[in-house]
Design a protein around this motif. Structure first.
Motif, PDB file in Angstrom:
ATOM      1  N   SER A  17       0.684  -1.321  -0.181  1.00 38.83           N
ATOM      2  CA  SER A  17       0.039  -0.096  -0.031  1.00 38.83           C
ATOM      3  C   SER A  17       0.785   1.231  -0.127  1.00 38.83           C
ATOM      4  O   SER A  17       0.625   2.487  -0.297  1.00 38.83           O
ATOM      5  CB  SER A  17      -1.052   0.005   1.408  1.00 38.83           C
ATOM      6  OG  SER A  17      -0.177   0.058   2.464  1.00 38.83           O
ATOM      7  N   ALA A  18       2.064   1.219   0.447  1.00 41.21           N
ATOM      8  CA  ALA A  18       3.046   2.297   0.602  1.00 41.21           C
ATOM      9  C   ALA A  18       3.936   2.370  -0.707  1.00 41.21           C
ATOM     10  O   ALA A  18       4.601   3.285  -0.870  1.00 41.21           O
ATOM     11  CB  ALA A  18       3.920   2.280   1.773  1.00 41.21           C
ATOM     12  N   GLY A  19       3.854   1.233  -1.506  1.00 44.06           N
ATOM     13  CA  GLY A  19       4.731   1.475  -2.681  1.00 44.06           C
ATOM     14  C   GLY A  19       6.041   0.801  -2.351  1.00 44.06           C
ATOM     15  O   GLY A  19       6.940   1.045  -3.050  1.00 44.06           O
ATOM     16  N   VAL A  20       6.459   0.013  -1.528  1.00 39.89           N
ATOM     17  CA  VAL A  20       7.630  -0.496  -1.127  1.00 39.89           C
ATOM     18  C   VAL A  20       7.829  -1.926  -1.902  1.00 39.89           C
ATOM     19  O   VAL A  20       6.965  -2.670  -1.870  1.00 39.89           O
ATOM     20  CB  VAL A  20       7.847  -0.601   0.474  1.00 39.89           C
ATOM     21  CG1 VAL A  20       9.226  -1.085   0.554  1.00 39.89           C
ATOM     22  CG2 VAL A  20       7.414   0.617   1.020  1.00 39.89           C
ATOM     23  N   LEU A  21       8.791  -2.091  -2.675  1.00 41.10           N
ATOM     24  CA  LEU A  21       9.179  -3.120  -3.314  1.00 41.10           C
ATOM     25  C   LEU A  21      10.099  -4.221  -2.482  1.00 41.10           C
ATOM     26  O   LEU A  21      10.878  -3.618  -1.476  1.00 41.10           O
ATOM     27  CB  LEU A  21      10.014  -2.798  -4.478  1.00 41.10           C
ATOM     28  CG  LEU A  21       9.409  -2.552  -5.708  1.00 41.10           C
ATOM     29  CD1 LEU A  21       8.815  -1.208  -5.620  1.00 41.10           C
ATOM     30  CD2 LEU A  21      10.275  -2.695  -7.004  1.00 41.10           C
ATOM     31  N   ILE A  22       9.723  -5.509  -2.543  1.00 43.17           N
ATOM     32  CA  ILE A  22      10.231  -6.520  -1.730  1.00 43.17           C
ATOM     33  C   ILE A  22      11.220  -7.592  -2.683  1.00 43.17           C
ATOM     34  O   ILE A  22      10.828  -8.005  -3.513  1.00 43.17           O
ATOM     35  CB  ILE A  22       9.241  -7.242  -0.908  1.00 43.17           C
ATOM     36  CG1 ILE A  22       8.329  -6.163  -0.167  1.00 43.17           C
ATOM     37  CG2 ILE A  22       9.941  -8.225  -0.114  1.00 43.17           C
ATOM     38  CD1 ILE A  22       7.124  -6.952   0.484  1.00 43.17           C
ATOM     39  N   GLY A  23      12.267  -7.908  -2.080  1.00 39.00           N
ATOM     40  CA  GLY A  23      13.080  -8.800  -2.679  1.00 39.00           C
ATOM     41  C   GLY A  23      13.658  -9.921  -1.690  1.00 39.00           C
ATOM     42  O   GLY A  23      13.773  -9.550  -0.447  1.00 39.00           O
ATOM     43  N   PHE A  24      13.877 -11.071  -2.007  1.00 41.58           N
ATOM     44  CA  PHE A  24      14.457 -12.050  -1.241  1.00 41.58           C
ATOM     45  C   PHE A  24      15.833 -12.242  -1.682  1.00 41.58           C
ATOM     46  O   PHE A  24      16.315 -12.317  -2.763  1.00 41.58           O
ATOM     47  CB  PHE A  24      13.501 -13.316  -1.247  1.00 41.58           C
ATOM     48  CG  PHE A  24      12.176 -13.191  -0.532  1.00 41.58           C
ATOM     49  CD1 PHE A  24      12.256 -13.439   0.859  1.00 41.58           C
ATOM     50  CD2 PHE A  24      11.302 -12.819  -1.217  1.00 41.58           C
ATOM     51  CE1 PHE A  24      11.011 -13.349   1.563  1.00 41.58           C
ATOM     52  CE2 PHE A  24       9.928 -12.620  -0.513  1.00 41.58           C
ATOM     53  CZ  PHE A  24       9.871 -12.934   0.958  1.00 41.58           C
ATOM     54  N   SER A  25      16.696 -12.244  -0.805  1.00 41.51           N
ATOM     55  CA  SER A  25      18.195 -12.504  -1.181  1.00 41.51           C
ATOM     56  C   SER A  25      18.896 -13.424  -0.230  1.00 41.51           C
ATOM     57  O   SER A  25      18.481 -13.743   0.732  1.00 41.51           O
ATOM     58  CB  SER A  25      18.832 -11.205  -1.224  1.00 41.51           C
ATOM     59  OG  SER A  25      19.104 -10.953   0.073  1.00 41.51           O
ATOM     60  N   GLY A  26      20.150 -13.892  -0.590  1.00 40.31           N
ATOM     61  CA  GLY A  26      21.005 -14.846   0.285  1.00 40.31           C
ATOM     62  C   GLY A  26      21.823 -13.488   1.320  1.00 40.31           C
ATOM     63  O   GLY A  26      21.337 -12.570   1.321  1.00 40.31           O
ATOM     64  N   GLY A  27      22.657 -14.264   1.825  1.00 37.13           N
ATOM     65  CA  GLY A  27      23.319 -13.440   3.029  1.00 37.13           C
ATOM     66  C   GLY A  27      24.047 -12.161   2.320  1.00 37.13           C
ATOM     67  O   GLY A  27      24.599 -12.255   1.121  1.00 37.13           O
ATOM     68  N   GLY A  28      24.088 -10.865   3.094  1.00 31.66           N
ATOM     69  CA  GLY A  28      24.695  -9.926   2.447  1.00 31.66           C
ATOM     70  C   GLY A  28      23.983  -9.195   1.384  1.00 31.66           C
ATOM     71  O   GLY A  28      24.670  -8.423   0.748  1.00 31.66           O
ATOM     72  N   GLY A  29      22.907  -9.775   1.042  1.00 27.82           N
ATOM     73  CA  GLY A  29      21.986  -9.135   0.054  1.00 27.82           C
ATOM     74  C   GLY A  29      22.325  -9.571  -1.463  1.00 27.82           C
ATOM     75  O   GLY A  29      21.747  -9.094  -2.372  1.00 27.82           O
ATOM     76  N   THR A  30      23.036 -10.757  -1.489  1.00 19.65           N
ATOM     77  CA  THR A  30      23.360 -11.398  -2.703  1.00 19.65           C
ATOM     78  C   THR A  30      23.229 -12.971  -2.779  1.00 19.65           C
ATOM     79  O   THR A  30      23.812 -13.134  -1.488  1.00 19.65           O
ATOM     80  CB  THR A  30      24.688 -10.733  -3.252  1.00 19.65           C
ATOM     81  OG1 THR A  30      25.705 -11.115  -2.451  1.00 19.65           O
ATOM     82  CG2 THR A  30      24.704  -9.486  -3.566  1.00 19.65           C
TER      83      THR A  30
END
Length: 313
Positions: free
Chosen positions: A74-87
């Motif tokens: 509802s706030a327009g925030v995108l979500i991503g799933f990642s491994g450790g450290g963001g990659t």
């Protein structure tokens, strides 16, 4: 509870926050989105200011509730799933990210984008404009950023000027996207060498799977830039698959094109500087977010994509 209109009060191009979370639970509580951590038998709640957030990366050991996803969307925030450290980025929809499903986004930009995208000559012309905008941004930022200059990254440095001038002179003569990608790779390789020399890290080789700090920081910082790029394209209503530079067989390639506008300028030098100073991953991430805000990276992405789509239309 905050109203939907309140959550969207801050324009996406002006938002300051990107969150990378690990070993926590993201939930909705009392009309707010929180993440819960457990420290030595003590549970701690931390608020996420979703109205001022562009995207959230969920790393290892995380979970998220349906109610929290609903509020983030509802706030327009995108979500991503990642491994450790963001990659690496593991999951998502729209290639890189779980995008809020709002149908009320502008159509003028995607119409403008489509007006040139199916024409090879026009698409190559826009790809060249992307590269020139990228150079202009690097010149502008490195010319005024005192911290970068103190670390040896500045306009006027002989090696840097040579690399940038060579790239600039070759852009217009490229007759294909493949040729443009080749000289772009040569520029980045030259900047890696310059960065390694300035930070006294000889022998550096760019390897995505390497565990040395510089490579790890480059990976992590690039994914933060991808988050900004994905947000830009989602807000403007342009599908991620209509790239002008990267491979047409990769559905999310336009995310990489847009992220490239700022990666060499803001991520590359600081990955080497922070590796030299033996900073933590969190310290490096905070430095990246500070750079994004200080140099208005998201604003720059928005303005570049909007300008090029409307010009072509």
């Amino acid at each position: 509870m905050e109203q939907l209109s309140d959550l969207k009060a801050i324009l996406h191009s002006k938002r300051a926050n990107i969150f990378y979370l690990e070993k926590c639970r993201v939930m909705q509580k009392d009309g707010r989105v929180l993440y819960l951590t457990e420290e030595q038998n003590e549970k701690q709640y931390w608020n996420i200011p979703i109205a001022n957030t562009t995207c959230i990366l969920l790393g290892t050991g995380t979970s998220i509730t349906q109610a929290a996803v609903r509020m983030l969307a509802s706030a327009g925030v995108l979500i991503g799933f990642s491994g450790g450290g963001g990659t690496p980025l593991i999951a998502a929809n729209e290639i890189e990210w779980l995008s809020p499903q709002s149908e009320y986004r502008p159509t003028e930009y995607v119409q403008g984008w489509m007006s040139f995208w199916f024409d090879d000559v026009k698409r190559l012309k826009v790809a060249k404009r992307f590269q020139q905008c990228r150079l202009d941004y690097l010149h502008r930022v490195w010319h005024k950023d005192k911290d970068l200059q103190n670390a040896g990254f500045y306009i006027g440095d002989v090696d840097t000027e040579r690399a940038l001038a060579l790239f600039s002179s070759q852009i217009e003569s490229c007759l294909s996207t493949a040729a443009l990608l080749l000289i772009e790779a040569q520029l980045t390789k030259s900047l890696y060498k310059i960065a390694a020399n300035r930070t006294k890290q000889p022998g550096f080789v760019r390897e995505h799977d390497s565990e040395d700090d510089a490579n790890a920081f480059l990976n992590h910082g690039n994914y933060l830039a991808y988050g900004l790029a994905a947000t830009t394209l989602w807000v403007l209503g342009i599908p991620h698959g209509f790239a002008v530079m990267h491979g047409k067989t990769r559905r999310g390639a336009l995310v990489f094109d847009v992220a490239d506008l700022v990666k060499d300028t803001l991520i590359l030098p600081w990955a080497f500087i922070c590796a030299k100073e033996q900073m933590s991953e969190q310290g490096f991430r905070q430095q990246c977010l500070q750079n994004f805000t200080q140099h208005k990276a998201l604003d720059f992405m928005f303005e570049t994509v909007k300008t090029l789509s409307l010009e072509s239309h």
